[in-house]
Design an enzyme around this catalytic site. Structure first.
Site, PDB file in Angstrom:
ATOM      1  N   ASP A  22     -10.806  -6.399   0.007  1.00  0.00           N
ATOM      2  CA  ASP A  22     -10.189  -5.326   0.780  1.00  0.00           C
ATOM      3  C   ASP A  22      -9.599  -5.921   2.055  1.00  0.00           C
ATOM      4  O   ASP A  22     -10.050  -6.977   2.515  1.00  0.00           O
ATOM      5  CB  ASP A  22     -11.237  -4.269   1.132  1.00  0.00           C
ATOM      6  CG  ASP A  22     -10.611  -3.006   1.709  1.00  0.00           C
ATOM      7  OD1 ASP A  22     -10.424  -2.056   0.924  1.00  0.00           O
ATOM      8  OD2 ASP A  22     -10.309  -2.969   2.915  1.00  0.00           O
TER       9      ASP A  22
ATOM     10  N   SER B  37       0.801  -1.232   0.000  1.00  0.00           N
ATOM     11  CA  SER B  37       0.000   0.000   0.000  1.00  0.00           C
ATOM     12  C   SER B  37       0.829   1.275   0.000  1.00  0.00           C
ATOM     13  O   SER B  37       0.254   2.371  -0.129  1.00  0.00           O
ATOM     14  CB  SER B  37      -0.951  -0.006   1.211  1.00  0.00           C
ATOM     15  OG  SER B  37      -1.908  -1.044   1.070  1.00  0.00           O
TER      16      SER B  37
END
Length: 586
Positions: free
Chosen positions: A372, A333
């Site tokens: 997610d 990320s």
């Protein structure tokens, strides 16, 4: 009565003998004349020439190796010094039997049996009159052992030398590198005349990349020797005038590294397989460059035995491996602020546009779910919230809209998938995939096809994407300066050993990253500030108690894949298979 016959003509023989005597005398006179002429030519006409040659037979040229330049941190804290040591050396032309000498050294414990082949190759690779190091640093016990056996070791001498010493054992070792004995491969890249008498050379890191500056210039001295090659004060009555040229010490280096920051970084990740890189965004100075576990570089300066080197090389934690420079990992990320910048640059989504996160994302008409990290999703998010909470589904959607080739081109502008230009060797490029890359990377045609799902996972730093910690730090510095870029540098200044003048190494600017709308920097940096300061921020704990504000981004990268409906449980995974953890900040 019988007639007498004359059998011998004495007068004729006498005349023949006389002619021979005259001829022999003439020949002898010619030879004596030629000899006399030659003696006059050698002793009178060529007197100066042969006088110089005779001087060469009794005068030996000994090289004087220069002191190696020192290395300091930015504040003058010493990181690499020189200290005296006794070194065992062998001169081939003075050793009647090299193999016997090496065998004797093994027998008395001054040479490891495993090192004999390597040492013999090093001896044969050097010129016969050059001293070749056998053992770089002798202990007092080894000195005593040599002294007792010296009569059996003709051509083997102990000489005082300066050797490399790293006072802060293991600190910044992957940046500094280390020195070792000159090998056959090293001889191919150096001026052997300037390394006469030198035994150590930089092997990697700064020691290798700045070898020319650190080494200096070799000097020499003339020594008077006798027929056995031993040094004497005079031969005969007259002592000759001997010449000596002092060596020029190597230049001293002042690094951009701050000892205090470096130590804090290494202490923070001690006992882990990790890397920390800190860069000054204003000029590219590398303030900290850490890779753990570390090792003691003094062992290489001393000379590692084969078992000692194997223990390091075969260590499962790979202490010799520079993770900051050569380690490549999925960025996870940490790539999301860069993907957000690309989305703003290509105008695929407005910062305030809302995306609803249900905990997964799907292509229209597809049953495959791209999950997610938060099982129940984040609900409605915009670009700021998506960065703060690290919403995967938002960036799945954004990456799909950007497309892999445009994403590839933009990330290249930020310095990914290419060398940063740092001033040490060995840097790896990492990888930002593209359709063109995949066509070249795979031979089978069916594997050359770029699938939309591969673009989706690239949006969260997974899939084929790989970066080095140095590249991530460089990209974070670029975001911090809103597009201004500099090549990272470890060496900040070089001090002349003669004048003492310290010359700064100029910062090397790179082409800046320019956004179509500069406000995009504020949007992304605002999101990164929220990561460490807002409720729901994935790195809020890192800001606690800090007297300054941090803009950051966390990242987690999977080491192995898990099934569509499986959940990751860290406690059930082997330690070496757990996710990589990453963090960029400024």
């Amino acid at each position: 009565m019988a007639r007498s016959v004359r059998l011998k003509d004495h007068w004729a023989e006498q005349r023949l003998f006389g002619r021979r005597v005259i001829a022999a005398t003439v020949v002898m006179l010619i030879c004596v004349g030629a000899l006399a002429a030659r003696l006059v030519f050698l002793q009178v006409v060529r007197h100066d020439y042969f006088s110089d040659l005779s001087q060469g037979n009794r005068i030996r040229i000994d090289p004087l190796p220069p002191p190696r330049g020192l290395i300091f941190d930015r504040h003058g804290v010493p990181l690499a010094l020189n200290r005296p040591a006794y070194q065992l050396e062998l001169v081939r032309e003075q050793t009647p039997d090299v193999d016997a000498a090496l065998a004797r050294l093994v027998e008395i414990g001054l040479l490891a049996a495993d090192d004999v082949t390597r040492t013999r190759k090093a001896i044969m690779a050097r010129r016969s009159f050059e001293a070749v190091p056998i053992k770089l640093q002798l202990s007092e016990e080894e000195l005593a052992r040599y002294a007792v056996n010296r009569p059996d070791l003709q051509g083997v001498e102990v000489r005082p030398r300066l050797t490399r010493y790293y006072p802060n054992v293991g600190l910044a070792v992957h940046a500094l590198g280390y020195v070792g004995a000159i090998s056959e491969q090293d001889q191919e890249r150096i001026d052997t005349a300037n390394y006469a008498g030198s035994t150590l050379i930089g092997k990697n890191g700064i020691e290798r990349s700045y070898e020319d500056e650190l080494h200096g210039e070799t000097g020499y001295q003339q020594l008077l020797v006798n027929a056995q090659g031993r040094r004497v004060e005079r031969v005969g009555v007259k002592a000759p005038q001997l010449v000596r040229r002092e060596p020029v010490a190597g230049a001293d280096l002042y690094l951009a590294i701050d000892y205090r920051v470096q130590k804090a970084a290494e202490d923070a990740v001690a006992g882990q397989r990790a890397a920390v890189v800190a860069i000054d965004p204003a000029n590219g100075d590398v303030i900290a460059f850490a890779s753990t576990p570390t090792f003691d570089p003094n062992g290489f300066a001393r000379g590692l035995t084969v078992p000692e080197y194997r223990a390091l090389a075969d260590d499962i934690d790979k202490p010799l491996y520079d993770r900051a420079l050569r380690g490549v990992y999925p960025p996870g990320s940490t790539i999301k602020p860069m993907v957000a910048l690309a989305a703003l640059e290509y105008d695929v989504i407005a910062p305030e546009a809302t995306h609803y996160c249900r905990g997964f994302w799907q292509f229209p008409g597809s049953s495959h779910r791209y999950r997610d990290w938060r099982k129940n999703g984040h609900g409605p998010v915009n670009m700021h919230t998506a960065i703060v909470q690290s919403c995967d589904t938002y960036f799945y959607s954004v990456a799909n809209q950007i497309g892999i080739d445009r994403l590839h081109d933009f990330l290249l502008e930020l310095g990914l998938s290419q060398k940063t230009g740092i001033d040490i060797l060995g840097e790896r490029t990492g990888l930002v995939p593209s359709t063109a890359w995949k066509r070249k990377a795979f031979k089978k045609r069916e594997l050359q096809v770029w699938f939309p799902g591969e673009t989706v996972i690239a949006g969260i730093g997974q899939g084929y994407m790989l970066v080095t910690p140095l590249q991530l730090a460089h990209a974070a510095a670029t975001i911090a300066t809103r597009g201004q870029r500099f090549e990272p540098r470890l060496v900040q200044a070089i001090r002349n050993p003669v004048t003492g003048e310290r010359v700064r190494v100029p910062a090397r600017p790179l082409a800046p990253v320019k956004l179509r709308d500069p406000k995009g920097w504020d949007v992304v940096i605002g999101g990164m500030v929220g990561v460490t300061n807002e409720g729901g921020g994935t790195a809020r704990a890192s800001q606690a108690g800090a007297p300054y504000r941090i803009a950051g981004k966390t990242g987690t990268a999977q080491v192995f894949s898990i099934g569509q409906n499986e959940r990751y449980n860290e406690s059930q995974v082997q330690e070496r298979l757990r996710d990589h953890g990453l963090f960029i900040a400024f």
